[in-house]
Design an enzyme around this catalytic site. Structure first.
Site, short mmCIF file in Angstrom:
data_model
loop_
_atom_site.label_atom_id
_atom_site.label_comp_id
_atom_site.label_asym_id
_atom_site.label_seq_id
_atom_site.Cartn_x
_atom_site.Cartn_y
_atom_site.Cartn_z
N HIS A 93 0.84 -1.19 0.00
CA HIS A 93 0.00 0.00 0.00
C HIS A 93 0.88 1.25 0.00
O HIS A 93 2.05 1.19 0.37
CB HIS A 93 -0.84 0.08 1.28
CG HIS A 93 -1.64 -1.12 1.62
ND1 HIS A 93 -3.01 -1.16 1.50
CD2 HIS A 93 -1.28 -2.33 2.12
CE1 HIS A 93 -3.46 -2.33 1.90
NE2 HIS A 93 -2.43 -3.07 2.28
N TYR A 94 0.29 2.38 -0.35
CA TYR A 94 0.88 3.64 0.11
C TYR A 94 -0.06 4.23 1.15
O TYR A 94 -1.25 3.93 1.19
CB TYR A 94 1.19 4.61 -1.03
CG TYR A 94 0.05 5.17 -1.86
CD1 TYR A 94 -1.15 5.61 -1.31
CD2 TYR A 94 0.20 5.33 -3.24
CE1 TYR A 94 -2.17 6.17 -2.08
CE2 TYR A 94 -0.81 5.88 -4.02
CZ TYR A 94 -1.98 6.30 -3.42
OH TYR A 94 -2.98 6.85 -4.19
N GLU B 296 2.56 -0.91 4.53
CA GLU B 296 2.28 0.46 4.13
C GLU B 296 3.59 1.19 3.82
O GLU B 296 4.54 1.12 4.61
CB GLU B 296 1.54 1.22 5.23
CG GLU B 296 0.12 0.75 5.49
CD GLU B 296 -0.89 1.43 4.57
OE1 GLU B 296 -0.48 2.27 3.74
OE2 GLU B 296 -2.09 1.11 4.70
#
Length: 232
Positions: free
Chosen positions: A27-28, A92
Site C-alpha cells: 500500500h501507500y 504500508e
C-alpha cells in the site's frame, strides 16, 4: 527477524486470523507525513492498520504481529481468497499518494522493503503471483501503491511477477475473453473498467486508460503462462 532493524509501534487494530498467510499486499499511506499515517494506523477509532509501515528514510515500523489479522485491505478479493486481510501481510509505504502529491518511492524506502518482502515471502512460502498491490485486490476502490511504484525492483529478485517483455503473442481475445482471462489471473472483474485499469497500473503503468487493447491481451496471456518472461 534477521538483519532488519524494526521499530515497535504497536497498533490496537487487529484481531485473530481465520486463514493461513499466503499473500503480501503493498500500500501507500496516502497521507502527508509518516507521523500522520502512524497516528491513524494506531488510532482505535480509525479501525485501520497494517503489519508494517516503511518511512521514506527506510525506517521500518512494526504495528501488528504477523500472526494477527491487520485491517489493511478492506473489502477485497484475489484469486480464490475472498478475505484478503486474513490471508495476508500488509505493508504500508509512506507516500502522499494521488491526493496529496504522489511521488516516486525513494531508494532508502525500497532498500528496506525488498529484504522485508524477501523474508516474509520465504517464511510463508508465498508465490510471486501473490505479492500484490492494494489496487490489485480492490480495483474498484483503490489505486495504491500506484504507477510510480517500482515493481521491477522486486521482480528482478523474484519477489513479484515481472512485466512480460519477451515472446509476447496476441491471443486474439474479444473484450469478454480478456475479462474472463483477467478473472482467471486473479482480479475481481465486477467493475470491468476498474479491473482493466488496475491491471494496467500494475503491468503497463505508462498508459492507464481502462481500455482493453492488443498489448493488454499479450501481457495477460504471458502472465497466465507458467513462466512469464520479463527483463529481470
Amino acid at each position: 527477524m534477521s538483519g532488519l532493524d524494526i521499530v515497535e509501534t504497536p497498533s490496537p487494530n487487529f484481531n485473530a486470523r481465520d486463514a493461513e498467510i499466503s499473500m503480501i499486499v503493498l500500500h501507500y499511506t496516502g497521507m502527508r507525513s509518516a507521523e500522520e499515517a502512524l497516528a491513524r494506523l494506531c488510532d482505535p477509532l480509525a479501525e485501520v492498520s497494517a503489519h508494517y509501515l516503511i518511512d521514506e528514510d527506510g525506517t521500518i515500523h512494526r504495528l501488528v504481529a504477523e500472526d494477527k489479522r491487520a485491517w489493511h485491505a478492506g473489502k477485497s478479493h484475489w484469486r480464490d481468497i475472498p478475505n484478503v486481510n486474513s490471508a495476508s501481510i500488509g505493508i504500508e509505504l509512506v507516500n502522499p499518494g494521488h491526493e496529496h502529491g504522489y511521488r516516486e518511492f525513494p531508494p532508502a524506502q525500497m532498500g528496506s522493503l525488498i529484504p522485508l518482502v524477501a523474508e516474509i515471502k520465504e517464511r510463508y512460502g508465498i508465490t510471486r503471483g501473490n505479492v500484490v498491490g492494494h489496487s490489485d485486490v480492490a480495483p474498484a476502490r483503490k489505486e495504491d501503491p500506484g504507477e510510480l511504484f517500482n515493481w521491477h525492483a522486486l521482480a528482478r529478485l523474484r519477489l513479484a511477477l515481472p512485466r512480460p517483455t519477451r515472446n509476447l503473442v496476441d491471443p486474439g481475445w474479444s473484450d469478454a475473453g480478456f475479462m474472463l482471462a483477467l478473472q482467471r489471473f486473479g482480479y475481481d472483474i465486477d467493475d470491468a473498467p476498474a479491473a482493466v485499469t488496475a491491471f494496467q497500473r500494475r503491468f503497463r503503468p505508462e498508459m492507464i486508460d481502462g481500455e482493453i487493447d492488443r498489448e493488454c491481451c499479450c501481457l495477460l496471456l504471458a502472465l497466465l503462462l507458467p513462466q512469464p518472461q520479463g527483463d529481470d
